[in-house]
Design an enzyme around this catalytic site. Structure first.
Site, PDB file in Angstrom:
ATOM      1  N   TYR A  21       0.814  -1.214   0.000  1.00  0.00           N
ATOM      2  CA  TYR A  21       0.000   0.000   0.000  1.00  0.00           C
ATOM      3  C   TYR A  21       0.851   1.268   0.000  1.00  0.00           C
ATOM      4  CZ  TYR A  21      -4.250  -2.629   0.714  1.00  0.00           C
ATOM      5  OH  TYR A  21      -5.311  -3.474   0.557  1.00  0.00           O
ATOM      6  N   TYR A 147     -14.426  -4.256   5.262  1.00  0.00           N
ATOM      7  CA  TYR A 147     -13.157  -4.715   4.679  1.00  0.00           C
ATOM      8  C   TYR A 147     -12.994  -6.195   5.010  1.00  0.00           C
ATOM      9  CZ  TYR A 147      -8.267  -5.647   3.904  1.00  0.00           C
ATOM     10  OH  TYR A 147      -7.106  -6.217   3.457  1.00  0.00           O
ATOM     11  N   ASP A 241     -16.783 -11.965  10.161  1.00  0.00           N
ATOM     12  CA  ASP A 241     -15.345 -11.787   9.979  1.00  0.00           C
ATOM     13  C   ASP A 241     -14.811 -11.141  11.267  1.00  0.00           C
ATOM     14  OD1 ASP A 241     -12.821 -10.846   9.442  1.00  0.00           O
ATOM     15  OD2 ASP A 241     -13.303 -10.033   7.459  1.00  0.00           O
ATOM     16  N   LYS A 270      -5.252 -12.657  12.461  1.00  0.00           N
ATOM     17  CA  LYS A 270      -4.570 -11.617  13.226  1.00  0.00           C
ATOM     18  C   LYS A 270      -4.092 -12.089  14.605  1.00  0.00           C
ATOM     19  CE  LYS A 270      -5.529  -7.451  10.735  1.00  0.00           C
ATOM     20  NZ  LYS A 270      -6.574  -7.496   9.722  1.00  0.00           N
TER      21      LYS A 270
END
Ligand SMILES: *Cc1c(COP(=O)(O)O)cnc(C)c1O
Length: 425
Positions: A21, A147, A241, A270
């Site tokens: 990014y 997201y 999610d 994560k």
């Protein structure tokens, strides 16, 4: 940083690195070591980590208990292929996760990243639809501000405008997109969309309580209850999610506990490995798993199997991380962080250029009324690693951070945002 402290690997390797990014000439700070909440740079400077390895290092960096578990596993093997061969770290972890997660989840599929765990969830939903004869159910419905990953199949689930993938519009078939049902109007709109399209929808996908990479936006537990009710009414599967929200980040072990509802499919990653090694898990409810267990349809075989699935080192790290959650008061620590963030970020509220200040669990957000990327370079001089994105300056520190270190993080934000705000006038 003076050039005498710039390590040769940084200068030599930099032309070969493609950073995430960022433009190819983007700068990065060289890290020599990391311990607890501190990153030590090559020149000896220390930064308190306010981001925790992209929201994953819940026990801080390099926790001795996780390191010990990794050493022990390394003596046996770092990895074994997962088809036809079994190993203890993955089998123990799968069983533990089915017991830890609220609701009735009975199967766990391990992958190596959050995005892929969402894709596996999508694949489970698609194959489930094939088995039960919902042959037109090939699309997914997700929410504005959401997201769910960077891969090509998860990109259409992300917010097309606010997300990080706007330039790809037109490249793939868009998913169905709805507003989160937070009032009568948006609830009726979602109900109508599902009534019209349920036949084509394999699953609805949502991040519970916090839309993370979409801008750290919070919604109430009733939103999840409404989504659960509408999915049941229209007969479509629901995927939560919890890749960001799982493992204590929002103050409960899983965000969905605050809403008292569970999905049909759950994605975790994560903090699953304590922020140490790449690992993700897709969990299926007993009802979903039973459809696969009891069918002889060809789609009852899940068509997925990555080379490094259920990596033994990563699973050992995850087991050690779950041990730490059992042995140490992580949820109390998250509550203390929430109280301190609420008190110490408050001075930012009302400043020119500040649109909102909000806290949920160990997530503190100062939202500006414009892009915040320009503030990135202003934090390291304060001895902190804070990395604003889009319009937000935020903290997601390790849950183990102490009061003084957290005060240094919030103090830096109040100072940097304050200086920036005064410069606007
Ligand atoms: C980070 C994240 C992902 C993607 O995970 P990766 O491991 O980066 O592929 C998906 N969903 C949510 C909610 C996330 O925060």
């Amino acid at each position: 940083m003076s050039s005498s402290h710039t390590p040769s690997w940084l200068t030599d390797g930099r032309p070969a690195i493609w950073p995430p990014y960022a433009r190819l000439d983007a700068d990065a700070l060289p890290v020599a070591s990391a311990s607890g909440v501190r990153l030590t740079l090559s020149d000896g400077r220390e930064l308190i980590d306010g981001i925790a390895n992209w929201w994953s290092a819940c026990h801080g960096h390099n926790h001795p208990a996780i390191r010990a578990a990794l050493h022990e596993q390394l003596e046996r093997f770092p990895h074994i292929m997962f088809a036809g061969l079994a190993h203890e770290p993955a089998y123990r972890l799968a069983e533990r996760l089915t017991k830890l997660v609220p609701g009735d989840f009975s199967r766990v599929f391990f992958t190596e990243s959050g995005s892929v765990s969402v894709e596996v969830g999508m694949k489970i939903a698609l194959q489930h639809a094939m088995i039960v004869g919902r042959r037109y159910a090939t699309r997914f419905l997700s929410f504005r501000g959401g997201y769910h990953g960077d891969t090509l199949a998860t990109m259409p689930l992300c917010d097309p405008e606010e997300g990080m993938h706007a330039m790809f519009s037109g490249v793939f078939n868009p998913g169905l997109l709805a507003d989160l049902p937070h009032d009568a109007e948006t609830t009726a709109a979602l109900d109508r969309l599902l009534a019209d399209s349920a036949r084509e929808i394999a699953a609805v996908v949502v991040e519970p309580l916090v839309q993370g990479a979409g801008g750290m936006k919070f919604h109430g537990p009733e939103v999840l209850q409404t989504i659960r009710r509408l999915c049941d009414r229209h007969g479509v599967l629901l995927i939560f999610d919890e890749i960001f929200t799982g493992f204590g980040r929002t103050g409960t072990m899983f965000a969905m506990e605050q809403a008292g509802v569970t999905p049909d499919i759950l994605c975790l990653s994560k903090a699953l490995s304590g922020g140490t090694l790449p690992l993700a898990a897709t969990l299926a409810s007993r009802a979903v798993a039973q459809v696969f267990e009891t069918s002889d349809h060809p789609a009852a075989v899940l068509m997925h199997g990555p080379t490094y699935m259920a990596n033994a080192l990563a699973c050992a790290a995850a087991n050690a991380s779950l041990d730490l959650f059992e042995q140490e008061p992580r949820l109390q620590q998250a509550a203390a962080i929430a109280a301190q963030l609420t008190a110490e970020l408050e001075p930012c509220r009302g400043l020119t250029g500040v649109a909102d200040v909000r806290v949920l669990g160990a997530i503190g957000v100062v939202q500006l009324d414009r892009d915040a990327d320009v503030l990135r370079s202003r934090f390291p001089p304060f001895g902190v690693w804070v990395r604003p994105f889009r319009d937000i300056v935020y903290l997601t520190p390790p849950l183990t951070i102490d009061r003084a270190d957290l005060a240094q993080l919030t103090g830096a934000i109040v100072q940097v945002v304050g200086d920036w705000s005064r410069g606007l006038k």
